[in-house]
Design a protein around this motif. Structure first.
Motif, PDB file in Angstrom:
ATOM      1  N   GLY A   4       0.818  -1.212   0.000  1.00 38.54           N
ATOM      2  CA  GLY A   4       0.000   0.000   0.000  1.00 38.54           C
ATOM      3  C   GLY A   4       0.847   1.255   0.000  1.00 38.54           C
ATOM      4  N   ARG A   7       2.408   1.786  -3.480  1.00 42.88           N
ATOM      5  CA  ARG A   7       1.442   2.312  -4.437  1.00 42.88           C
ATOM      6  C   ARG A   7       1.148   3.779  -4.158  1.00 42.88           C
ATOM      7  N   LEU A   8       1.045   4.123  -2.877  1.00 44.11           N
ATOM      8  CA  LEU A   8       0.725   5.486  -2.484  1.00 44.11           C
ATOM      9  C   LEU A   8       1.802   6.467  -2.931  1.00 44.11           C
ATOM     10  N   ARG A  35       7.370   5.167   6.952  1.00 48.25           N
ATOM     11  CA  ARG A  35       6.695   5.796   5.809  1.00 48.25           C
ATOM     12  C   ARG A  35       7.605   6.665   4.945  1.00 48.25           C
TER      13      ARG A  35
END
Length: 201
Positions: A4, A7-8, A35
């Motif tokens: 995820g 992709r983000l 992150r």
């Protein structure tokens, strides 16, 4: 979770407003250890006022940001929005410092941002993964940044067309000598693009 995040951050992250900056920093802060590692391209396009003592977008959310981030009070000679801006860019500096694979970075109003937040200057100069750097405008702070950058830059884009008064000084600054000095220190750069520089000085 990993998929995820990939992709983000597959596409560029573009911050065009103070609210986007607040949202982005809050999102990254929830997992500051992980992150930022997925961040590859970051473009900061948040306008600061031509007159440093005028109101700006930071002032609109000053109460929210100061209460949420614990902003210090402003100095007697600086506008009320400055502490909030300083703290937000300080938080962004923490994100950038953790973004060890960030390769493409552009910063509008770079000179004012670096003067507002010395932490931004330190984080960017000590970064080691940048390949492309675009900055506007070019001044003493940005010259110090580019001259001291640790990243093996291969592409440098400098735009002189927008100039703003420094927050702490009205001393005229002529960028050309700084530009020449900066170029002499960049051994890995293969492409340099310069816009609207006055070479008469």
């Amino acid at each position: 979770r990993t998929l995820g995040m990939r992709r983000l951050f597959k596409f560029s992250v573009i911050l065009r407003s103070v609210r986007e900056l607040v949202s982005f920093c809050a999102f990254m802060k929830r997992d500051l250890a992980t992150r930022p590692l997925y961040l590859r391209q970051l473009h900061i396009q948040i306008p600061l006022p031509h007159d440093p003592y005028s109101t700006c977008a930071f002032g609109e959310i000053y109460e929210d940001t100061s209460s949420a981030s614990g902003s210090s009070s402003s100095e007697p000679d600086e506008p009320e929005w400055v502490p909030a801006a300083r703290d937000l860019f300080g938080l962004l500096a923490s994100v950038i410092r953790k973004a060890r694979f960030l390769e493409d970075l552009s910063i509008d109003y770079c000179e004012n941002i670096l003067e507002l937040s010395p932490r931004m200057l330190y984080s960017l100069a000590s970064h080691r993964s940048l390949r492309k750097l675009c900055i506007c405008p070019f001044g003493e702070q940005t010259a110090e940044l580019v001259a001291g950058v640790k990243s093996p830059l291969t592409e440098l884009n400098i735009d002189y067309r927008t100039t703003h008064p420094r927050l702490s000084s009205e001393v005229p600054f002529h960028p050309y000598p700084y530009f020449l000095h900066t170029l002499s220190k960049l051994s890995t750069v293969k492409a340099v693009t310069v816009w609207w520089i006055d070479m008469s000085g």
